[in-house]
Design an enzyme around this catalytic site. Structure first.
Site, PDB file in Angstrom:
ATOM      1  N   ASN A 207       0.853  -1.204   0.000  1.00  0.00           N
ATOM      2  CA  ASN A 207       0.000   0.000   0.000  1.00  0.00           C
ATOM      3  C   ASN A 207       0.882   1.245   0.000  1.00  0.00           C
ATOM      4  O   ASN A 207       2.105   1.145  -0.061  1.00  0.00           O
ATOM      5  CB  ASN A 207      -0.942  -0.041   1.205  1.00  0.00           C
ATOM      6  CG  ASN A 207      -0.170  -0.114   2.501  1.00  0.00           C
ATOM      7  OD1 ASN A 207       0.545   0.807   2.864  1.00  0.00           O
ATOM      8  ND2 ASN A 207      -0.273  -1.253   3.191  1.00  0.00           N
ATOM      9  N   ASP A 277      -4.004  -6.768   5.199  1.00  0.00           N
ATOM     10  CA  ASP A 277      -4.939  -7.645   5.916  1.00  0.00           C
ATOM     11  C   ASP A 277      -4.887  -9.075   5.380  1.00  0.00           C
ATOM     12  O   ASP A 277      -5.197 -10.023   6.084  1.00  0.00           O
ATOM     13  CB  ASP A 277      -6.364  -7.106   5.795  1.00  0.00           C
ATOM     14  CG  ASP A 277      -6.549  -5.855   6.650  1.00  0.00           C
ATOM     15  OD1 ASP A 277      -5.930  -5.797   7.726  1.00  0.00           O
ATOM     16  OD2 ASP A 277      -7.286  -4.938   6.229  1.00  0.00           O
TER      17      ASP A 277
HETATM   18  O1  PMT Z   1       2.996   5.908   6.631  1.00  0.00           O
HETATM   19  P1  PMT Z   1       2.394   7.252   6.224  1.00  0.00           P
HETATM   20  O2  PMT Z   1       2.530   7.512   4.754  1.00  0.00           O
HETATM   21  O3  PMT Z   1       2.929   8.374   7.080  1.00  0.00           O
HETATM   22  O4  PMT Z   1       0.826   7.180   6.490  1.00  0.00           O
HETATM   23  C1  PMT Z   1       0.359   7.061   7.805  1.00  0.00           C
HETATM   24  C2  PMT Z   1      -0.902   6.160   7.873  1.00  0.00           C
HETATM   25  C3  PMT Z   1      -2.049   6.785   7.091  1.00  0.00           C
HETATM   26  C4  PMT Z   1      -0.567   4.765   7.305  1.00  0.00           C
HETATM   27  C5  PMT Z   1      -1.246   6.021   9.405  1.00  0.00           C
HETATM   28  O5  PMT Z   1      -1.505   7.306   9.922  1.00  0.00           O
HETATM   29  C6  PMT Z   1      -2.451   5.151   9.641  1.00  0.00           C
HETATM   30  O6  PMT Z   1      -3.581   5.600   9.621  1.00  0.00           O
HETATM   31  N1  PMT Z   1      -2.198   3.834   9.891  1.00  0.00           N
HETATM   32  C7  PMT Z   1      -3.254   2.836  10.060  1.00  0.00           C
HETATM   33  C8  PMT Z   1      -3.546   2.198   8.742  1.00  0.00           C
HETATM   34  C9  PMT Z   1      -4.815   1.329   8.762  1.00  0.00           C
HETATM   35  O7  PMT Z   1      -5.704   1.543   8.044  1.00  0.00           O
HETATM   36  O8  PMT Z   1      -4.831   0.430   9.647  1.00  0.00           O
HETATM   37  P2  PMT Z   1      -6.066  -0.659   9.782  1.00  0.00           P
HETATM   38  O9  PMT Z   1      -7.355   0.017   9.871  1.00  0.00           O
HETATM   39  O10 PMT Z   1      -5.892  -1.696   8.738  1.00  0.00           O
HETATM   40  O11 PMT Z   1      -5.677  -1.270  11.163  1.00  0.00           O
HETATM   41  C10 PMT Z   1      -6.061  -0.728  12.417  1.00  0.00           C
HETATM   42  C11 PMT Z   1      -4.894  -0.827  13.367  1.00  0.00           C
HETATM   43  O12 PMT Z   1      -4.495  -2.190  13.517  1.00  0.00           O
HETATM   44  C12 PMT Z   1      -3.669  -0.090  12.937  1.00  0.00           C
HETATM   45  O13 PMT Z   1      -3.094   0.461  14.088  1.00  0.00           O
HETATM   46  C13 PMT Z   1      -2.769  -1.165  12.335  1.00  0.00           C
HETATM   47  O14 PMT Z   1      -1.380  -0.847  12.479  1.00  0.00           O
HETATM   48  C14 PMT Z   1      -3.133  -2.377  13.164  1.00  0.00           C
HETATM   49  N2  PMT Z   1      -3.033  -3.635  12.411  1.00  0.00           N
HETATM   50  C15 PMT Z   1      -3.877  -3.889  11.357  1.00  0.00           C
HETATM   51  C16 PMT Z   1      -3.797  -5.093  10.692  1.00  0.00           C
HETATM   52  C17 PMT Z   1      -2.854  -6.055  11.093  1.00  0.00           C
HETATM   53  N3  PMT Z   1      -2.749  -7.201  10.472  1.00  0.00           N
HETATM   54  N4  PMT Z   1      -2.014  -5.785  12.119  1.00  0.00           N
HETATM   55  C18 PMT Z   1      -2.101  -4.594  12.790  1.00  0.00           C
HETATM   56  O15 PMT Z   1      -1.328  -4.358  13.723  1.00  0.00           O
END
Ligand code: PMT
Length: 400
Positions: A207, A277
């Site tokens: 991504n 994911d």
């Molecule tokens: O890296 P940059 O370009 O600076 O951009 C920053 C960002 C937009 C990536 C950051 O600010 C951000 O929002 N990160 C979260 C991205 C996201 O959409 O995460 P998620 O909704 O898929 O997951 C929720 C949380 O669970 C997150 O804290 C993620 O790190 C964590 N997660 C998710 C899936 C997984 N398999 N393991 C995890 O730890």
């Protein structure tokens, strides 16, 4: 404790003119300020400017009998609650890192027991130069020293990259103690950047995460006194000074490296990484050939690092991020409760120029019974404010 007597060192760099505003802010807040300039600094701004703003004579030389008769350099070193060198040039950092005392400012740094904060400012190539990196590594491991910045962005010479001095308002905020020591003695683990899930030896699913948000948080946590482990996906960023960076590639690697870092001791876990994911069910051992018009890749769920860490019996304080394009608050709060988190930072990534792969962001941070919106602002500024909020909630939890 907030520092009251500030010794401001100014070294040779175009950012020296910004330090006039810093002196003004410090004086306005009721602090005492004494300014020491190197010869290089005098080539950019006249000492009289700082004398007028600080209301005190400016010191420029170690061997000035008149000035020494007023307040000798050892007395001056003892007077300071906090030394701040802004801008700190590559030359000054090199001399300080090597323990030199060849002018008044380096001598004061050798003689003081006060904390020394450095706000580096230089051309991006100088900042990335291997000899500067070596000096920064030495300083980052010096317990008396804190590195504040630098920021990324456009530079006076026309280059773009890391090396801009933090803005005076941000430096003032750091001096004023909003962050200083807020995470003192805490062990923090932060995930950052994307993961890459291989399809075959040359292709992967990933991504747009650049790692900038997570790296800014790692720097801010370090500046707030924490020891920081940064579990980073593949990004093109320098490791923040004083931070233990560990590279990973896939979501499974991230889970393993994070678990190991938490096992080593962790008070606070912040997950900014954009973790894939799903991953391909199997990885082709040879490059897949274009034989058909369409192709399907069977995918399986990846493990969730953040949820796994939050579910541990010895779970640290956990902070997640949620990048959403709609219903931001609802989805973020749902993630906070489903993953059992202490806080969540909601990122509306539908706004052009903010969030993924940008230097700027705007977020709303939620915790039980509270919320606050931060930005739009630089990721460095958002990170500093977030660390202050997180440290407040961590302390609240530890003391309630
Ligand atoms: O890296 P940059 O370009 O600076 O951009 C920053 C960002 C937009 C990536 C950051 O600010 C951000 O929002 N990160 C979260 C991205 C996201 O959409 O995460 P998620 O909704 O898929 O997951 C929720 C949380 O669970 C997150 O804290 C993620 O790190 C964590 N997660 C998710 C899936 C997984 N398999 N393991 C995890 O730890």
């Amino acid at each position: 404790m907030t520092a009251h007597r500030i010794l401001l060192g100014i070294t040779g760099g175009i950012a020296a003119y910004k330090s006039a505003e810093l002196v003004r802010l410090l004086k306005k807040s009721g602090r005492e300020v004494r300014v020491v300039m190197t010869r290089g600094a005098e080539a950019f701004v006249a000492p009289l400017t700082f004398q007028a703003l600080s209301g005190e004579p400016v010191r420029t030389s170690l061997l000035d009998p008149d000035a020494e008769a007023g307040m000798g350099h050892i007395e001056l070193a003892k007077w300071a609650d906090q030394i701040v060198v802004a801008p700190a040039s590559a030359d000054f950092l090199a001399r300080l890192a090597n323990g030199m005392a060849d002018d008044l400012l380096t001598t004061l740094c050798c003689a003081t027991e006060a904390p020394i904060a450095l706000a580096p400012a230089m051309n991006q190539a100088m900042w990335s130069n291997q000899r500067t990196r070596r000096n920064i590594d030495l300083l980052a491991n010096d317990p008396q020293v804190q590195l504040w910045g630098p920021d990324q962005g456009s530079q006076a010479c026309g280059d773009v990259g890391p090396g801009r001095m933090l803005e005076p308002a941000a430096l003032f905020e750091l001096i004023a103690g909003a962050n200083v020591g807020a995470l003192s003695g805490k062990r923090v683990v932060i995930t950052a950047g994307p993961t890459r899930e291989p399809i075959d030896p040359v292709r992967y699913i990933s991504n747009h995460s650049s790692g900038k948000m997570g790296y800014a948080l790692a720097q801010a946590a370090r500046n707030a006194g924490a020891s920081v482990v940064l579990i980073s996906g593949p990004v093109a960023l320098d490791a923040p000074a004083g931070v233990d960076r560990r590279f990973v590639t896939t979501a499974e690697d991230m889970l393993k490296a994070s678990g190991q870092a938490v096992d080593e001791g962790c008070d606070l876990f912040i997950a900014t990484a954009a973790v894939a994911d799903y991953r391909p069910d199997s990885i082709a051992s040879d490059k897949i050939k274009k034989t058909n018009d369409a192709m399907n890749v069977a995918m399986v769920r990846n493990p969730d690092t953040l949820a796994t860490i939050a579910a541990r019996p010895d779970a640290p304080f956990t902070v997640g991020f949620a990048a959403e394009t709609r219903d931001v608050e609802r989805y973020a709060l749902d993630k906070m409760s489903r993953k059992g988190l202490n806080m969540i930072v909601a990122n509306d990534v539908s706004v052009q120029g903010l969030g993924f792969n940008s230097d700027r962001n705007a977020v709303t941070v939620f915790w039980e019974g509270g919320r606050e919106t931060l930005g739009p602002d630089t990721k460095a500024d958002i990170a500093r404010l977030l660390i202050t909020k997180i440290a407040d909630q961590l302390t609240h939890k530890e003391t309630s």
